[in-house]
Design a protein around this motif. Structure first.
Motif, short mmCIF file in Angstrom:
data_model
loop_
_atom_site.label_atom_id
_atom_site.label_comp_id
_atom_site.label_asym_id
_atom_site.label_seq_id
_atom_site.Cartn_x
_atom_site.Cartn_y
_atom_site.Cartn_z
N ASP A 49 1.50 -9.88 -4.23
CA ASP A 49 0.82 -8.70 -4.79
C ASP A 49 0.00 -8.04 -3.69
O ASP A 49 -0.70 -8.71 -2.93
CB ASP A 49 -0.07 -9.08 -5.96
CG ASP A 49 -0.36 -7.87 -6.87
OD1 ASP A 49 0.32 -6.84 -6.73
OD2 ASP A 49 -1.26 -7.98 -7.71
N TYR A 50 0.10 -6.71 -3.64
CA TYR A 50 -0.59 -5.91 -2.63
C TYR A 50 -1.77 -5.24 -3.30
O TYR A 50 -1.61 -4.30 -4.07
CB TYR A 50 0.39 -4.89 -2.06
CG TYR A 50 0.04 -4.41 -0.67
CD1 TYR A 50 -0.28 -5.31 0.34
CD2 TYR A 50 0.07 -3.05 -0.35
CE1 TYR A 50 -0.57 -4.88 1.62
CE2 TYR A 50 -0.22 -2.61 0.93
CZ TYR A 50 -0.54 -3.52 1.91
OH TYR A 50 -0.83 -3.09 3.18
N GLN A 51 -2.98 -5.73 -3.01
CA GLN A 51 -4.18 -5.30 -3.73
C GLN A 51 -5.20 -4.64 -2.80
O GLN A 51 -6.40 -4.71 -3.04
CB GLN A 51 -4.81 -6.52 -4.42
CG GLN A 51 -3.94 -7.16 -5.47
CD GLN A 51 -4.67 -8.22 -6.29
OE1 GLN A 51 -5.87 -8.45 -6.13
NE2 GLN A 51 -3.94 -8.88 -7.18
N ILE A 52 -4.76 -3.93 -1.78
CA ILE A 52 -5.72 -3.37 -0.83
C ILE A 52 -6.50 -2.20 -1.41
O ILE A 52 -7.50 -1.79 -0.83
CB ILE A 52 -5.03 -2.96 0.49
CG1 ILE A 52 -4.07 -1.78 0.30
CG2 ILE A 52 -4.31 -4.15 1.10
CD1 ILE A 52 -3.56 -1.22 1.61
N GLY A 53 -6.07 -1.68 -2.56
CA GLY A 53 -6.82 -0.62 -3.21
C GLY A 53 -7.89 -1.11 -4.16
O GLY A 53 -8.59 -0.32 -4.79
#
Length: 273
Positions: A49-53
């Motif tokens: 999961d890409y949660q950089i926001g």
């Protein structure tokens, strides 16, 4: 491509027993002046999961998460720490010495127009060292929070510099960051920039975070250099379909919305193979 930044070294022996067992085969020797012999890589073909926001509870099945340096890591998972290493967050120009911002022949600051970010000037050894001192502090913060890896963004900013910067200067800069990450016990990702992937051993890069390699038919470029230690982020249904068709059995792949919105917010999208 993505430029959003919401932000004691943890070595393999300090990981929880279950995670350590899973990561033992995934070690990288690092040549870029590191203080330890190996770092733990993200497990290949793991739920991602890409949660950089913005951080939120990882969905079921996720084993690897990337989050901004200002957020805490997700408990019990492999965590990648996002830092904006080659450009400046919108409105944060005053956080940097003026001469570390890239200026054109007219003395104007050069921007990545898509994201409103000033480019950092990596053109000299002195400037690279001064930039690295600030970014190294962020990397230290990632390590102290318990992250296992760091993802320095905008490695490819030289390609948006109007030929004021070169790929060789970018490689010199990333090599400094690699050495510091390794000294902190962190693996370090090559973010995008497939044209420089063949140099990953010399620059000390351990794995790749590739945005839209399915969309742009670049996944082969990353796997040729990094094997199956490639984390893929797509932003369209078509891109996800292409990535999954070619690499769904080998790589960690997720589709997110372009703003990488937290779960529950307007515009949030997350899909996997």
């Amino acid at each position: 491509m993505m430029r959003i930044d919401r932000g004691s070294a943890l070595r393999l022996t300090a990981l929880p027993a279950l995670l350590a067992a899973a990561l033992v085969p995934s070690l990288a020797m690092h040549p870029a002046g590191a203080a330890t012999d190996a770092v733990a890589l993200p497990p290949a073909h793991a739920g991602f999961d890409y949660q950089i926001g913005g951080a939120y509870p990882p969905p079921a099945g996720v084993g690897v998460v990337s989050r901004d340096r200002t957020d805490p890591p997700a408990a019990g998972l492999y965590n990648i720490c996002y830092v904006n290493a080659f450009q400046v967050q919108p409105g944060a120009e005053d956080d940097w010495d003026s001469d570390l911002l890239l200026h054109d022949a007219d003395g104007e600051v050069v921007y990545d127009e898509d994201w409103g970010e000033a480019l950092l000037d990596t053109s000299t050894a002195d400037k690279r060292q001064r930039i690295a001192e600030k970014v190294d502090g962020w990397i230290d913060g990632c390590a102290s929070k318990g992250y296992q890896a760091v993802e320095p963004d905008n490695y490819d900013s030289y390609s948006r510099s109007g030929k004021l910067l070169t790929s060789a200067e970018a490689e010199s800069m990333i090599t400094l960051l690699s050495a510091h990450a390794h000294a902190d016990g962190l693996a370090i990702a090559q973010k995008n920039t497939p044209q420089l992937a063949d140099d990953r051993t010399r620059t000390g890069l351990d794995f790749a975070v590739a945005e839209e390699c399915g969309t742009y038919d670049e996944c082969d470029d990353y796997t040729a250099a990094f094997g199956d230690h490639v984390v893929v982020v797509e932003y369209t249904a078509k891109g996800l379909a292409k990535a999954c068709a070619g690499w769904g059995d080998e790589l960690s792949i997720v589709r997110r919305d372009l703003d990488v919105s937290p779960a529950g917010s307007k515009g949030y999208v997350r899909q996997t193979c």
